[in-house]
Scaffold this active site. Structure first.
Site, PDB file in Angstrom:
ATOM      1  N   PHE A  28      15.568   3.945   8.616  1.00 56.79           N
ATOM      2  CA  PHE A  28      15.724   5.171   8.005  1.00 56.79           C
ATOM      3  C   PHE A  28      16.129   6.384   7.991  1.00 56.79           C
ATOM      4  CE2 PHE A  28      11.225   3.484   9.447  1.00 56.79           C
ATOM      5  CZ  PHE A  28      10.685   4.010   8.305  1.00 56.79           C
ATOM      6  N   ASP A  29      16.200   7.352   6.781  1.00 54.24           N
ATOM      7  CA  ASP A  29      17.693   8.588   7.173  1.00 54.24           C
ATOM      8  C   ASP A  29      16.283   8.779   8.350  1.00 54.24           C
ATOM      9  OD1 ASP A  29      18.838  10.550   6.360  1.00 54.24           O
ATOM     10  OD2 ASP A  29      17.066  11.094   5.381  1.00 54.24           O
ATOM     11  N   PHE A  30      17.406  10.509   8.450  1.00 52.25           N
ATOM     12  CA  PHE A  30      16.628  10.858   9.763  1.00 52.25           C
ATOM     13  C   PHE A  30      16.091  12.347   8.920  1.00 52.25           C
ATOM     14  CE2 PHE A  30      15.747  13.170  13.412  1.00 52.25           C
ATOM     15  CZ  PHE A  30      15.039  12.764  14.159  1.00 52.25           C
ATOM     16  N   ASP A  79      15.572  10.903   1.643  1.00 47.96           N
ATOM     17  CA  ASP A  79      15.047  11.656   1.183  1.00 47.96           C
ATOM     18  C   ASP A  79      15.629  12.346   0.227  1.00 47.96           C
ATOM     19  OD1 ASP A  79      15.962  13.064   2.977  1.00 47.96           O
ATOM     20  OD2 ASP A  79      16.008  14.732   3.037  1.00 47.96           O
TER      21      ASP A  79
END
Length: 213
Positions: free
Chosen positions: A6-8, A162
């Site tokens: 995941f990106d954060f 995102d």
């Protein structure tokens, strides 16, 4: 699927408001510049320290960096809410025996603050930050490092983010690339590159995982 990376910011936590606030405080105090959220987004790519070193005109960049972390830490609880859906997602993935990773442009110092504040510390099998790469997103270097450390192949991993940079990094790394817009603040409304899939709710994403695992 053996690993989810995941990106954060804007993906696992709605931390963009505290990032904007801390940067705006720094640039106002040291450069007397009032930056909009969109102007700060344009600087994203390097870590927070990199953003300040590359964009701040004032000579005392080290002191400005310390101010950033002071404001980020002090305002985190006020500006960032814990998200039960995200915690449930991470717990669900771990219970399935799928490995969890983070690949973020954030510096390790700010990520550590957020993980502790949001009670996510210790949930991830690998963490790659902006401090750990020579080439920031959209370069796939960070994802390639994460895959190596996790011991999984490209076709066994998924990257979830995102921003345009996230999608481009995931596609360049040849992993299944997922765009999400499930938090109140996210970086990109329309993606320049087409992700493999896109989700606007955490529950919708969890349902899709049921079909893949």
């Amino acid at each position: 699927m053996k690993a989810l990376i995941f990106d954060f910011d804007g993906t696992l936590a709605n931390t963009l408001p505290v990032c904007f606030y801390a940067f705006q405080t720094v640039f106002n105090r040291y450069d007397e510049r009032d930056l909009t959220d969109d102007e700060i987004k344009e600087m994203f790519g390097p870590s927070e320290t990199g953003i300040i070193r590359e964009n701040l005109s004032h000579a005392d960049k080290d002191q400005a960096i310390e101010l950033f972390y002071e404001k980020y830490s002090d305002s985190h609880r006020r500006l960032v809410d814990s998200n039960e859906e995200i915690i449930d997602l991470l717990t669900y993935v771990k219970d399935k025996g799928i490995k969890l990773g983070i690949f973020t442009g954030k510096a390790r110092r700010s990520l550590k603050i957020s993980l502790q504040e949001l009670e996510m510390d210790g949930m991830f099998d690998v963490i790659i930050t902006g401090d750990d790469v020579t080439n920031p997103k959209p370069h796939p270097e960070g994802l390639q490092k994460a895959l190596t450390q996790l011991g999984v192949a490209e076709n066994e991993a998924m990257f979830i983010g995102d921003s345009n940079a996230d999608i481009e990094a995931g596609l360049a790394a040849n992993v299944h690339t997922v765009a999400v817009q499930w938090l109140p603040d996210y970086q990109t409304a329309e993606f320049d590159s087409k992700p493999d899939s896109i989700y606007k709710s955490v529950n919708q994403f969890i349902e899709s995982l049921d079909h893949r695992t």
